[in-house]
Motif scaffolding. Structure first.
Motif, mmCIF file in Angstrom:
data_model
loop_
_atom_site.group_PDB
_atom_site.id
_atom_site.type_symbol
_atom_site.label_atom_id
_atom_site.label_comp_id
_atom_site.label_asym_id
_atom_site.label_seq_id
_atom_site.Cartn_x
_atom_site.Cartn_y
_atom_site.Cartn_z
ATOM 1 N N ARG A 152 -4.318 -5.286 -5.834
ATOM 2 C CA ARG A 152 -4.704 -5.180 -4.429
ATOM 3 C C ARG A 152 -5.630 -3.984 -4.238
ATOM 4 O O ARG A 152 -6.675 -4.084 -3.580
ATOM 5 C CB ARG A 152 -3.457 -5.027 -3.551
ATOM 6 N N PHE A 153 -5.251 -2.882 -4.882
ATOM 7 C CA PHE A 153 -6.116 -1.705 -4.780
ATOM 8 C C PHE A 153 -7.466 -1.972 -5.441
ATOM 9 O O PHE A 153 -8.517 -1.628 -4.909
ATOM 10 C CB PHE A 153 -5.451 -0.475 -5.406
ATOM 11 N N LEU A 154 -7.436 -2.622 -6.589
ATOM 12 C CA LEU A 154 -8.695 -2.901 -7.290
ATOM 13 C C LEU A 154 -9.566 -3.880 -6.498
ATOM 14 O O LEU A 154 -10.790 -3.741 -6.468
ATOM 15 C CB LEU A 154 -8.420 -3.450 -8.695
ATOM 16 N N SER A 155 -8.907 -4.867 -5.878
ATOM 17 C CA SER A 155 -9.693 -5.824 -5.095
ATOM 18 C C SER A 155 -10.324 -5.117 -3.902
ATOM 19 O O SER A 155 -11.342 -5.560 -3.374
ATOM 20 C CB SER A 155 -8.812 -6.979 -4.624
ATOM 21 N N GLY A 156 -9.728 -4.012 -3.472
ATOM 22 C CA GLY A 156 -10.315 -3.242 -2.383
ATOM 23 C C GLY A 156 -11.603 -2.568 -2.806
ATOM 24 O O GLY A 156 -12.569 -2.512 -2.044
ATOM 25 N N VAL A 157 -11.640 -2.046 -4.023
ATOM 26 C CA VAL A 157 -12.836 -1.316 -4.465
ATOM 27 C C VAL A 157 -13.809 -2.184 -5.257
ATOM 28 O O VAL A 157 -14.987 -1.866 -5.362
ATOM 29 C CB VAL A 157 -12.449 -0.054 -5.280
ATOM 30 N N TYR A 158 -13.294 -3.255 -5.844
ATOM 31 C CA TYR A 158 -14.174 -4.216 -6.542
ATOM 32 C C TYR A 158 -13.890 -5.619 -6.003
ATOM 33 O O TYR A 158 -13.359 -6.476 -6.713
ATOM 34 C CB TYR A 158 -13.913 -4.202 -8.047
ATOM 35 N N THR A 169 0.828 -1.209 0.000
ATOM 36 C CA THR A 169 0.000 0.000 0.000
ATOM 37 C C THR A 169 0.863 1.261 0.000
ATOM 38 O O THR A 169 0.482 2.285 -0.574
ATOM 39 C CB THR A 169 -0.981 0.008 1.194
ATOM 40 N N ILE A 202 0.212 -4.940 -6.614
ATOM 41 C CA ILE A 202 -0.212 -3.735 -5.899
ATOM 42 C C ILE A 202 -1.455 -3.131 -6.533
ATOM 43 O O ILE A 202 -2.421 -2.775 -5.853
ATOM 44 C CB ILE A 202 0.949 -2.712 -5.858
ATOM 45 N N GLY A 225 -10.658 1.263 0.225
ATOM 46 C CA GLY A 225 -10.882 -0.105 -0.220
ATOM 47 C C GLY A 225 -10.018 -1.094 0.544
ATOM 48 O O GLY A 225 -10.466 -2.181 0.893
ATOM 49 N N VAL A 226 -8.769 -0.712 0.791
ATOM 50 C CA VAL A 226 -7.864 -1.647 1.471
ATOM 51 C C VAL A 226 -7.795 -1.436 2.981
ATOM 52 O O VAL A 226 -7.409 -2.336 3.721
ATOM 53 C CB VAL A 226 -6.449 -1.591 0.845
ATOM 54 N N PHE A 272 -9.238 4.489 -3.052
ATOM 55 C CA PHE A 272 -8.436 3.264 -3.096
ATOM 56 C C PHE A 272 -8.019 2.842 -1.681
ATOM 57 O O PHE A 272 -8.098 1.664 -1.326
ATOM 58 C CB PHE A 272 -7.201 3.437 -3.980
ATOM 59 N N LEU A 273 -7.613 3.808 -0.878
ATOM 60 C CA LEU A 273 -7.186 3.469 0.480
ATOM 61 C C LEU A 273 -8.351 2.944 1.312
ATOM 62 O O LEU A 273 -8.201 2.018 2.121
ATOM 63 C CB LEU A 273 -6.553 4.689 1.162
#
Lengths: 226, 226, 226, 226
Positions: free
Chosen positions: D208-214, C175, D205, C212-213, C209-210
């Motif tokens: 990871r960000f995309l998996s956070g929002v989708y 991150t 990375i 999200g994680v 984005f943040l």
DNA sequence: GATGAATGAGTTTTCATTCAT
DNA sequence: GATGAATGAAAACTCATTCAT
């Protein structure tokens, strides 16, 4: 000051010469070298290299003092014109003030060694050849400027009146124009036949024509100053 | 003094024209294009590219027909001189044979539209400007050749004798020289002041001078043919 | 890519000002003028002349204080980097000490007017464009230095632990890297589309984005400081 | 094709080589040599001499095909952009049509060896560094053009709707912008730390960000295509 | 120390000429 | 013969650097 471009070496190993001229001196050297080059190798062969070699200055100099070659050429044209007019002015200064004397002085000066010589003629014709392609040069390519023309005209008017011409102004205008054309023609003659050219003949011919139209004021030898 | 190639783009893409000219035709086109270029952009901007673009011929043509650019320039100078003299000859042909008529014809022809025009004047002065740097051009830069000069001289001799001049040859030589100088001067005048130039004035001035030295044979309007 | 020296003539002839600056002052003026020039005319048009004209100092100054142009460029790069980091440090100083606050401060500072503006962006990208050709510049072309990265990483580790991530270090490393990449990407965006760029959008996107994680620590508006 | 400028000699005495390429071939060689030079010695050291030496073509070539150096540089920028987009298009062509697949393909392509490599990165950053000083280059310095952006956006909209986002367009716009920013950031990372850069990490990375929002459509390994 | 005139190597560009096609 | 792509010498110009003052 002149140095042939092709002259391979001056035998004394040119010692690193950081000699400085004043800014004005350097400008003058460049202009002089430009005129020399035009005289020696012609306008179209006058390159910056040719000029700086002759001036014995560095090539950056041209752009330092004149920005570019074109400006230097214009400055050279201007300089040549100034030399011509200054010289003529000087000779007129020391002439008499009577109209015939003024006219005689202009003619004899314009045909004299100081103004009419190979260098001058080549320079003038070189600039005239380029004049229509470079408007900045155009303005310096006319040897017969307004002031000079006016002075001669005034002198001729006086003489025409004395002679009792019915239309003195018209008569004077024509003879002024004709006299200047004759001088121009003589310069061309000098350019094309400098070997056979005779200043004496040239003067005599002009005065012969003048004696024809102003018989009481001029003869073959020049002005008849009463 | 350099200028961008005068991009005379004709917008309609001049379709590839493989039309062939005769060798003579191509030479002529190149010479004409050279003179056009000198007139339009000046001598020093007249490049091979400029020429072949104007002639609409391939770049190799110049070297095929003239070996190099210099030879083409000389050929163009020669051509210009020929055009001048041929035209003058033609006009003399149809003139009277009396001496005054010959002289009048030369003067009026030399000042006429056919010979004295912007194109001609620019060409002549361009070549003269380069003449001293290119000996091959020098020979074609004199508008007043020996034959012409001889003809005028002979005419003036006749007139001088009729007039009873004590030294007719000397008198004629001077008036010949002077007349030609006047004509040269008028051409210079045209070059430098083409807008204010008047053919009529120029002729009147020359005849005024001639009427001064040959009062029975010339007046302001030209020759008095008896 | 060369351009004429941007002649910023101030018309009132800047009167000869022999005011002396301290050595440090002169160095600073030169560096500032260098950066100004890079911003205004670009790296490849930034000449010594351009620089000294802008600094209103003599041309020898550059070599007196920096030995050569290259050293000055490196000094300018160094200076730009220092300004960036000092500014960022200052803003962090006055921020809270909670990890989310640190992260939020870095993001908002990096997107704030003081750091992200046309001048800064042009300077950074100019140096980066030259970086690989000039190793001395390379070291100053990275906005994300180790110390900064470490600080952000530490903050993210704390947050990741709070969140109960199984591999907090790995998670935080990713991150951190991603957040810095997002910031870099936003700077590029600003460079290429400075007119349509919105700081608010840029911040919202990063926080989206943040969030999200780290859903418990960030939302669209920034850090959720508990 | 590359040839170091300084590499003194290729031992086989370079035989006079009038080898001809097609006009298009020569243009390409010059562009390629320009890009090589930018990569090897940097933008500001990329001279015409450097280019023609690398291309093993004559120096007149540059001006024959591109008129001047600037035009060549712009053509090189254009070419680099075309290569980038063509390559990306090709990879998208062979990708699935599901939105996640499209997004995954863009990300992995943009981070793949074919697009993201030292040469490409140096070229892009070099042009960006000069972009603001040369408007013609500006238009080719953006890797993320409208079409690409539109395609990604459309894919994200679909995914956002599937996910039941209340404002799918807004959500998609932000994630599009963010994803492109992340990619830009990764390129910067590659430029500045090409030795420690890992494509795998970069992809992880971003995902990871995309998996956070989708969360239902992406995980650390890329797109979850259902 | 400070200056800016001077330098010349190196840059971009032009262009007459060559020559494979 | 005819073409015009290609060449490279030489042109104009730039500019970092030097150094006398």
């Amino acid at each position: 000051m002149k140095k042939k471009l092709s002259t391979k070496e001056n035998p004394k190993q040119e010692e690193r010469q950081p000699r400085r001229y004043s800014s004005e001196e350097s400008r003058r050297l460049l202009i002089e070298a430009t005129l020399d080059s035009i005289v020696d190798v012609g306008f179209s062969s006058t390159s910056v290299s040719e000029i700086v070699t002759r001036a014995n200055l560095s090539r950056g100099m041209v752009h330092l003092y004149f920005d570019n070659k074109d400006t230097l050429l214009v400055a050279a044209a201007k300089h040549a014109a100034e030399v011509y007019f200054r010289n003529l002015s000087d000779q007129l200064e020391s002439a008499g003030s009577r109209p015939q004397e003024i006219i005689e002085t202009v003619i004899l000066s314009d045909l004299g060694e100081a103004l009419l010589n190979e260098r001058m003629v080549k320079i003038w014709f070189a600039f005239r050849g380029e004049a229509h392609a470079n408007k900045a040069i155009t303005q310096f390519s006319d040897t017969r400027d307004e002031q000079l023309r006016g002075m001669i005209f005034d002198a001729f008017v006086e003489v025409a009146i004395e002679q009792g011409e019915p239309e003195p102004a018209k008569f004077a205008r024509d003879t002024t124009h004709g006299t200047l054309a004759l001088l121009e023609g003589m310069w061309t003659d000098f350019l094309l036949h400098s070997d056979s050219f005779s200043r004496k003949s040239a003067a005599r011919i002009i005065f012969r024509f003048l004696s024809g139209v102003y018989p009481q004021h001029f003869d073959l030898d020049g002005a008849i100053v009463k």
